[in-house]
Design a protein around this motif. Structure first.
Motif, PDB file in Angstrom:
ATOM      1  N   UNK A 297       5.182  -1.055 -10.107  1.00 42.33           N
ATOM      2  CA  UNK A 297       5.313  -2.318  -9.361  1.00 42.33           C
ATOM      3  C   UNK A 297       6.678  -2.504  -8.718  1.00 42.33           C
ATOM      4  N   UNK A 298       7.218  -1.435  -8.147  1.00 44.01           N
ATOM      5  CA  UNK A 298       8.520  -1.507  -7.479  1.00 44.01           C
ATOM      6  C   UNK A 298       8.373  -1.429  -5.963  1.00 44.01           C
ATOM      7  N   UNK A 299       7.298  -2.016  -5.441  1.00 39.63           N
ATOM      8  CA  UNK A 299       7.034  -1.941  -4.014  1.00 39.63           C
ATOM      9  C   UNK A 299       8.136  -2.489  -3.133  1.00 39.63           C
ATOM     10  N   UNK A 300       8.856  -3.495  -3.602  1.00 41.15           N
ATOM     11  CA  UNK A 300       9.912  -4.079  -2.783  1.00 41.15           C
ATOM     12  C   UNK A 300      11.172  -3.218  -2.731  1.00 41.15           C
TER      13      UNK A 300
ATOM     14  N   UNK B 191      -0.086  -5.196  -5.261  1.00 45.44           N
ATOM     15  CA  UNK B 191      -0.735  -4.748  -4.019  1.00 45.44           C
ATOM     16  C   UNK B 191       0.247  -4.071  -3.068  1.00 45.44           C
ATOM     17  N   UNK B 192       1.455  -4.632  -2.957  1.00 43.94           N
ATOM     18  CA  UNK B 192       2.447  -4.039  -2.053  1.00 43.94           C
ATOM     19  C   UNK B 192       2.809  -2.633  -2.502  1.00 43.94           C
ATOM     20  N   UNK B 193       3.030  -2.457  -3.798  1.00 47.23           N
ATOM     21  CA  UNK B 193       3.366  -1.134  -4.326  1.00 47.23           C
ATOM     22  C   UNK B 193       2.245  -0.135  -4.067  1.00 47.23           C
TER      23      UNK B 193
ATOM     24  N   UNK C  42      13.795   2.028  -8.021  1.00 46.90           N
ATOM     25  CA  UNK C  42      14.569   0.889  -7.523  1.00 46.90           C
ATOM     26  C   UNK C  42      16.039   1.240  -7.294  1.00 46.90           C
ATOM     27  N   UNK C  43      16.393   2.508  -7.451  1.00 44.54           N
ATOM     28  CA  UNK C  43      17.776   2.947  -7.283  1.00 44.54           C
ATOM     29  C   UNK C  43      17.932   3.804  -6.024  1.00 44.54           C
ATOM     30  N   UNK C  44      19.157   4.210  -5.738  1.00 38.47           N
ATOM     31  CA  UNK C  44      19.435   5.021  -4.552  1.00 38.47           C
ATOM     32  C   UNK C  44      20.530   6.040  -4.863  1.00 38.47           C
TER      33      UNK C  44
END
Length: 279
Positions: free
Chosen positions: A12-15, A44-46, A90-92
């Motif tokens: 659930x990390x779609x954002x 849903x977004x993920x 969620x990282x970069x």
């Protein structure tokens, strides 16, 4: 040029995940594959983002709530690369991270793990205040985040990430197992990893429960009892130094609070200090 398998569990990390994927696509090191493990997302977004990924370098796997350690293990089991780099969804990472890490790990056969310095973004920002790497510090606590490059064959030798670390700290458990193979850990003295701070996460929940922290560290010790026994004298010295340091810090703050209590006698100063210390 050896293949590097980037392992990205997602729940659930779609954002956030598109930023994470973008940081992999921007790498100056070109020979990589990205394995995304969707661990039962119901957002849903993920789901839509993952379903619409169309890149031959990216493989999508599906698991059912294996949690980070289990999802990473499954992804690595399907990986083709000689080297593994976990990156959470969620990282970069900076564009040169893989290139620099590969250069270092291939330069010395003793090195088994390469990581870097890091900063924070999201709910907090600034440099991540982790100590410089040392073996002595690793005996006491984890100072190496999971987004570090290592050999796939070492992952196999130690049996992967420990899926019984339900409260977290599976990365610390894993690094100790790697160190027990007589591998060394190298820290690149540059900020090449960006760690996202969320309002609520597994880490914040873990840190707020000291009993759970105690139980987890006991479990880690039991998991690596032979390793700690091999370094028992050094470990005892490190523990003693840490205890003395904590006593010194506590004494310092007790003196500060004694001064504050005296100032409480003055109504205006007292109200200001109450706001500072109780906010």
């Amino acid at each position: 040029m050896e293949l590097v398998s980037v392992i990205m569990p997602c729940y659930n990390d779609g954002q956030y995940i598109e930023e994470a994927i973008g940081s992999i696509k921007n790498q100056t090191y070109s020979n990589w594959e990205l394995i995304i493990i969707d661990d039962g997302s119901d957002d849903e977004k993920t789901i839509n983002i993952i379903d619409n990924i169309n890149d031959e370098r990216i493989t999508i796997l599906n698991t059912n709530h294996l949690r980070p350690a289990g999802a990473r293990n499954y992804g690595i089991s399907q990986a083709k690369g000689k080297f593994i780099l976990p990156v959470d969804s969620d990282d970069k990472i900076e564009p040169v991270y893989i290139e620099k890490a590969i250069k270092i790990i291939e330069s010395d056969s003793k090195i088994g793990v390469v990581y870097c310095e890091a900063d924070l973004f999201g709910e907090k920002s600034g440099k991540w205040d982790l100590p410089k790497y040392s073996f002595e510090k690793m005996l006491l606590d984890n100072i190496v985040f999971v987004t570090a490059l290592f050999y796939r064959e070492d992952w196999e030798k130690v049996g992967g990430f420990n899926t019984q670390m339900l409260a977290g700290m599976e990365d610390y458990d894993f690094w100790l197992a790697i160190l027990a193979l007589d591998r060394e850990i190298y820290q690149i003295p540059e900020i090449l990893f960006h760690y996202r701070i969320k309002p609520v996460s597994r880490t914040t929940g873990f840190q707020s429960d000291y009993k759970q922290v105690q139980a987890t560290y006991r479990k880690i010790y039991d998991n690596h009892k032979e390793f700690y026994q091999n370094y028992s004298e050094l470990y005892a010295k490190v523990l003693r130094d840490a205890l003395i340091e904590q006593i010194a810090i506590r004494t310092k703050y007790e003196k500060v609070f004694e001064k504050v209590q005296k100032l409480y006698r003055f109504p205006i100063i007292g109200r200001v200090l109450r706001k500072i210390f109780l906010s």
